[in-house]
Design a protein around this motif. Structure first.
Motif, PDB file in Angstrom:
ATOM      1  N   UNK A 172      11.545   7.012  19.742  1.00 55.40           N
ATOM      2  CA  UNK A 172      10.537   6.102  20.290  1.00 55.40           C
ATOM      3  C   UNK A 172       9.771   5.413  19.168  1.00 55.40           C
ATOM      4  N   UNK A 173       9.550   6.136  18.078  1.00 56.11           N
ATOM      5  CA  UNK A 173       8.819   5.552  16.953  1.00 56.11           C
ATOM      6  C   UNK A 173       9.594   4.395  16.335  1.00 56.11           C
ATOM      7  N   UNK A 174      10.915   4.541  16.252  1.00 59.69           N
ATOM      8  CA  UNK A 174      11.744   3.475  15.681  1.00 59.69           C
ATOM      9  C   UNK A 174      11.711   2.234  16.568  1.00 59.69           C
ATOM     10  N   UNK A 175      11.764   2.434  17.876  1.00 60.20           N
ATOM     11  CA  UNK A 175      11.698   1.291  18.786  1.00 60.20           C
ATOM     12  C   UNK A 175      10.331   0.627  18.744  1.00 60.20           C
ATOM     13  N   UNK A 176       9.278   1.425  18.646  1.00 58.99           N
ATOM     14  CA  UNK A 176       7.932   0.853  18.581  1.00 58.99           C
ATOM     15  C   UNK A 176       7.745   0.045  17.304  1.00 58.99           C
TER      16      UNK A 176
ATOM     17  N   UNK B 258       9.072  -3.319  17.987  1.00 55.18           N
ATOM     18  CA  UNK B 258       8.130  -4.070  18.831  1.00 55.18           C
ATOM     19  C   UNK B 258       6.996  -4.634  17.976  1.00 55.18           C
ATOM     20  N   UNK B 259       6.477  -3.824  17.077  1.00 52.49           N
ATOM     21  CA  UNK B 259       5.357  -4.256  16.229  1.00 52.49           C
ATOM     22  C   UNK B 259       5.749  -5.408  15.314  1.00 52.49           C
ATOM     23  N   UNK B 260       7.037  -5.514  14.976  1.00 58.50           N
ATOM     24  CA  UNK B 260       7.517  -6.577  14.092  1.00 58.50           C
ATOM     25  C   UNK B 260       8.023  -7.806  14.856  1.00 58.50           C
ATOM     26  N   UNK B 261       8.030  -7.728  16.176  1.00 59.83           N
ATOM     27  CA  UNK B 261       8.570  -8.805  17.008  1.00 59.83           C
ATOM     28  C   UNK B 261       7.437  -9.703  17.503  1.00 59.83           C
ATOM     29  N   UNK B 262       7.487 -11.005  17.230  1.00 57.93           N
ATOM     30  CA  UNK B 262       6.411 -11.893  17.653  1.00 57.93           C
ATOM     31  C   UNK B 262       6.065 -11.799  19.134  1.00 57.93           C
ATOM     32  N   UNK B 263       7.049 -11.602  20.007  1.00 56.63           N
ATOM     33  CA  UNK B 263       6.757 -11.506  21.436  1.00 56.63           C
ATOM     34  C   UNK B 263       6.264 -10.114  21.840  1.00 56.63           C
ATOM     35  N   UNK B 264       6.216  -9.196  20.880  1.00 56.53           N
ATOM     36  CA  UNK B 264       5.617  -7.867  21.055  1.00 56.53           C
ATOM     37  C   UNK B 264       6.203  -7.058  22.214  1.00 56.53           C
TER      38      UNK B 264
ATOM     39  N   UNK C 193      13.408 -12.197  20.516  1.00 60.97           N
ATOM     40  CA  UNK C 193      11.959 -12.330  20.609  1.00 60.97           C
ATOM     41  C   UNK C 193      11.301 -12.767  19.317  1.00 60.97           C
ATOM     42  N   UNK C 194      12.098 -13.358  18.420  1.00 61.12           N
ATOM     43  CA  UNK C 194      11.561 -13.793  17.147  1.00 61.12           C
ATOM     44  C   UNK C 194      11.665 -12.768  16.041  1.00 61.12           C
ATOM     45  N   UNK C 195      12.187 -11.593  16.355  1.00 66.72           N
ATOM     46  CA  UNK C 195      12.364 -10.548  15.344  1.00 66.72           C
ATOM     47  C   UNK C 195      13.416 -10.988  14.323  1.00 66.72           C
ATOM     48  N   UNK C 196      13.109 -10.844  13.043  1.00 68.00           N
ATOM     49  CA  UNK C 196      14.030 -11.185  11.958  1.00 68.00           C
ATOM     50  C   UNK C 196      14.501 -12.637  12.042  1.00 68.00           C
ATOM     51  N   UNK C 197      13.559 -13.538  12.267  1.00 70.75           N
ATOM     52  CA  UNK C 197      13.906 -14.956  12.370  1.00 70.75           C
ATOM     53  C   UNK C 197      14.586 -15.431  11.095  1.00 70.75           C
TER      54      UNK C 197
END
Length: 256
Positions: free
Chosen positions: A206-210, A213-219, A251-255
């Protein structure tokens, strides 16, 4: 009334027994296509077929290990006899093995695991393309979507080297297909999902997925339906002039 963008089309989806593949199959059905499901897990694919048929959709299935060309060719022949020539191929099948929730480091990786991931994620896409493109070339029409990943263009410690290597190779494979098949009216594009809420996520902490999320602009994490929508767009009339592209669904992650 919803416009059925894929009415009259025949679509084949690999890895259709669950997760993203099941969502893709469902959306194509809703958009009017006749859909062929291919998966190695017979129980799971039969369950999806039953659900789709209960909704009044025309669906057929075949069991195949996508890493095995003969099985792929046989499955395609069976499905074409039932549904007609296949217009659209979605190479979705893929694996990303974990060990106690973590990827194997390269210095500990079992060579058999490497071969299996390459076989499913990369060779599997070749096998279906090889089996189906002769008919597409003859008919001067076809739509291909290959499943890459944001891991195909960036280092992600949450996946292993075999996964990243295959997803990067899918990008090159797709662009070559676009150039080679374009003169025959066939488009080829790739999708690069980020973290999508599928059963595969249960193999990651769960920590890895969170952290993602924290690094994804759409959160948030993505959904299988959002990947399915992108696939349906890339194979619809709206994108007739789009080929050789890699579309991130992240979601904008690693654009890039």
């Amino acid at each position: 009334m919803k416009r059925l963008r894929h009415s009259g089309r025949v679509v084949l989806v690999t890895g259709a027994g669950g997760g993203i593949g099941a969502a893709i199959a469902q959306l194509y059905c809703e958009e009017g296509a006749r859909v062929a499901l291919v998966d190695f897990d017979e129980a799971k694919v039969k369950e999806q077929v039953a659900l789709l048929r209960a909704g009044g959709h025309t669906v057929e299935w075949a069991k195949a290990d996508v890493a095995n060309f003969d099985e792929c060719a046989m499955a395609c022949d069976q499905l074409v006899k039932k549904l007609g020539p296949i217009d659209t191929l979605i190479n979705n099948a893929g694996v990303s093995p974990k060990h106690d929730g973590a990827p194997a480091p390269i210095w500990e990786m079992n060579p058999d695991e490497w071969e299996r991931v390459v076989g499913i994620n990369l060779t599997g896409s070749f096998n279906l393309v090889r089996a189906l493109t002769p008919s597409m070339v003859e008919r001067r029409f076809g739509r291909i979507v290959n499943m890459s990943s944001v891991a195909g263009s960036a280092y992600l410690p949450i996946v292993a080297a075999h996964y990243s290597a295959t997803k990067a190779a899918i990008i090159g494979f797709t662009r070559h297909l676009a150039g080679e098949l374009g003169p025959f009216g066939i488009t080829a594009n790739a999708l690069a999902p980020g973290r999508i809420e599928t059963p595969l996520l249960k193999t990651v902490s769960a920590a890895a997925n969170q952290a993602v999320v924290d690094e994804t602009p759409l959160r948030r994490l993505g959904t299988p339906l959002e990947v399915a929508k992108a696939a349906c767009f890339l194979t619809s009339d709206e994108s007739d002039f789009v080929t050789g592209q890699v579309v991130d669904v992240a979601g904008g992650w690693l654009m890039r």
